[in-house]
Design a protein around this motif. Sequence first.
Motif, PDB file in Angstrom:
ATOM      1  N   LYS A  13      18.927  31.931 -18.178  1.00 29.26           N
ATOM      2  CA  LYS A  13      19.748  32.786 -19.049  1.00 29.26           C
ATOM      3  C   LYS A  13      21.033  33.202 -18.342  1.00 29.26           C
ATOM      4  O   LYS A  13      22.099  33.276 -18.958  1.00 29.26           O
ATOM      5  N   PHE A  14      20.899  33.471 -17.050  1.00 33.58           N
ATOM      6  CA  PHE A  14      22.043  33.984 -16.314  1.00 33.58           C
ATOM      7  C   PHE A  14      23.108  32.913 -16.103  1.00 33.58           C
ATOM      8  O   PHE A  14      24.304  33.186 -16.217  1.00 33.58           O
ATOM      9  N   PHE A  15      22.668  31.700 -15.798  1.00 28.99           N
ATOM     10  CA  PHE A  15      23.620  30.627 -15.517  1.00 28.99           C
ATOM     11  C   PHE A  15      23.949  29.847 -16.789  1.00 28.99           C
ATOM     12  O   PHE A  15      23.546  28.708 -16.975  1.00 28.99           O
ATOM     13  N   ASN A  16      24.686  30.538 -17.677  1.00 27.97           N
ATOM     14  CA  ASN A  16      25.294  29.908 -18.865  1.00 27.97           C
ATOM     15  C   ASN A  16      24.355  29.547 -20.004  1.00 27.97           C
ATOM     16  O   ASN A  16      24.787  29.043 -21.034  1.00 27.97           O
ATOM     17  N   LYS A  17      23.036  29.750 -19.828  1.00 25.28           N
ATOM     18  CA  LYS A  17      22.075  29.496 -20.910  1.00 25.28           C
ATOM     19  C   LYS A  17      22.022  28.027 -21.317  1.00 25.28           C
ATOM     20  O   LYS A  17      22.641  27.188 -20.690  1.00 25.28           O
ATOM     21  N   ASN A  18      21.205  27.734 -22.358  1.00 25.65           N
ATOM     22  CA  ASN A  18      21.001  26.365 -22.836  1.00 25.65           C
ATOM     23  C   ASN A  18      20.710  25.417 -21.670  1.00 25.65           C
ATOM     24  O   ASN A  18      21.308  24.357 -21.520  1.00 25.65           O
ATOM     25  N   ARG A  19      19.749  25.816 -20.835  1.00 23.29           N
ATOM     26  CA  ARG A  19      19.403  25.013 -19.679  1.00 23.29           C
ATOM     27  C   ARG A  19      17.950  25.244 -19.294  1.00 23.29           C
ATOM     28  O   ARG A  19      17.303  26.209 -19.719  1.00 23.29           O
ATOM     29  N   VAL A  20      17.434  24.342 -18.471  1.00 20.92           N
ATOM     30  CA  VAL A  20      16.075  24.437 -17.942  1.00 20.92           C
ATOM     31  C   VAL A  20      16.166  24.778 -16.466  1.00 20.92           C
ATOM     32  O   VAL A  20      16.933  24.152 -15.725  1.00 20.92           O
ATOM     33  N   GLU A  21      15.410  25.785 -16.038  1.00 22.75           N
ATOM     34  CA  GLU A  21      15.366  26.159 -14.629  1.00 22.75           C
ATOM     35  C   GLU A  21      13.924  26.108 -14.149  1.00 22.75           C
ATOM     36  O   GLU A  21      13.031  26.646 -14.798  1.00 22.75           O
ATOM     37  N   ILE A  22      13.675  25.475 -13.009  1.00 21.05           N
ATOM     38  CA  ILE A  22      12.365  25.462 -12.383  1.00 21.05           C
ATOM     39  C   ILE A  22      12.315  26.595 -11.365  1.00 21.05           C
ATOM     40  O   ILE A  22      13.310  26.895 -10.704  1.00 21.05           O
ATOM     41  N   TYR A  23      11.184  27.245 -11.260  1.00 17.48           N
ATOM     42  CA  TYR A  23      11.060  28.374 -10.341  1.00 17.48           C
ATOM     43  C   TYR A  23      11.183  27.898  -8.896  1.00 17.48           C
ATOM     44  O   TYR A  23      10.550  26.928  -8.480  1.00 17.48           O
TER      45      TYR A  23
END
Length: 566
Positions: free
Chosen positions: A346-356
């Motif tokens: 959400k923080f890095f521009n949204k519309n993306r997938v982030e792995i923990y």
Amino acid sequence: MYQFENKLKEKIYEMIAVVKLFSLLFCGIIILGEYHVWFQNDPNWFINPAIPAIITCIGALVLAYKAWIFEYNNDKLSEGPEIADFIEVVVFMYFFSLLIMLTGAHESPYKSLFLFISITTTMRFGMNYGLIVAFISSGFLLSVDYMALPANKVNQFFEADLILSGIFILTTWFLGCYANIEKEYKHEMAILANSDELTGVYNHRYFQETLSRELEISEKINFPVALLLIDIDYFKNYNDLYGHQAGDQALEKIGKLLKNVIRNKDIVARYGGEEFAIILPNTTEEQAISIAERVRTTIECTSFEGEENLPKGSLTVSVGVSVFPAKAKTKTELINSSDDALYRAKFFNKNRVEIYTSILEELKKDIQDEHIDTISSIKTLISVINAKDRYTYGHTERVVIYCKMIANKLGLTQKEEKILKYGAYLHDIGKIEISKEILNKKMPLTEEEWNMLKKHPECGVEIIKSVDSLNDVVPLILNHHERYDGNGYPQGLKGEDIPYLTRILTIADSFDAMTSNRPYRDRKSYEEAVEELKRCSAIHFDPYLVKVFVEMIEANKDSEENFRSV
């Protein structure tokens, strides 16, 4: 619901066990009765050729009893028959047949034995399997009757066994019909109890129960379980523009899309509000990322009414991914780590997938082997702090993100960025020494309590000072509450005497503290926090670094506001 189903299965199994026990007792009575007859009428009963068959029957019944007790203790109530179940039915039909043949064949008074196996098969596996057993049993009895008497005589046994066969079949049919009705009713009730009415996916309660069950299975058979947490970007804007009814329609549409895009074994649930969760059993991190990207692109490519008026012109989602047990060891850790990854997405521009990714795991790579146990202890301490102070957990993760962003803007070296991130992650570790009552107190702290709280930087240094690889992090932990004008604590350092990386951490730490809800006050708005940073420039904070930090925050204003709303 899962616990209820387990209890229901246990009750059904108890009923089946009672029927089986009665069948065993009935067989025992038959065998002992026949043994008594042979003993009375035949002095040489022990050489009777039927005796081995009787002994075999008794042994088989004892073994069956042991097997059933073992099966019950291991809570093995199958959803459908397995090979062992088929063998069990065949073996007992054989022994029941043998007992009937030994007790008079067509004249045997014990033909109703087959009713036991028909009832238990129907209760366990349904009407179809029960009817098969009932028809086979009936066929055996009628065949014995037919072969016993000549065709030109009235076969009263055949007529009687026709009625008995009808009892077998009708009993099985009625019991099976009742079981099917109950199964359908239970299924409908389960759908109502476990589904989210609006979106049609599973609800939060079912998600929690299913995740617990999948993790239990994972620990037993050693396969990974991945979790996706999905949040709709700019959904508040969408609701504000078109109203909650349009928002509900969008949620319903996304729920259908998620059900269509996942695999059969996956479980999608509404986690809350505009958040969804997907449990991915037996799924590696690479597979989970692939599925998450498929979810993201599917929703991005789907048209939603009025989405052109959203900040980026379309309705999209952000996805956080974590995997058990590689990235988390418990259910709570799995949910929290997925949530952390979602925060970053959400923080890095949204519309993306982030792995923990864990800062602690990065730390382990830079720590000497002899200090690995200390790092593991630090992880435990941080978990304890998170449990004591709900604010600290999210605060630490956000401060790490702020520090990473400003490090990129300032052009810090890789080593400096790493030290800054480690300092951000560990800066509040000394709070382990502070009581839960002080950390969560809603009223202003007393002077004594305040003095105790002010000791947490020094306590933090005490915890990590034995780890040589963290020596560069000590100044950040010790001095992150120093002020640019020299009125901070614990050493009263002033201006550029405060280490450079510490001055960066202090700004990030203070900004997040101002924009977070605390037990004793509500959070400041984005604009209010920025104004506070400017007002305290050259008093609390390095003025140049404040300028750079504010520019960074201004450039990511949309991300920050949405990040706060998660």
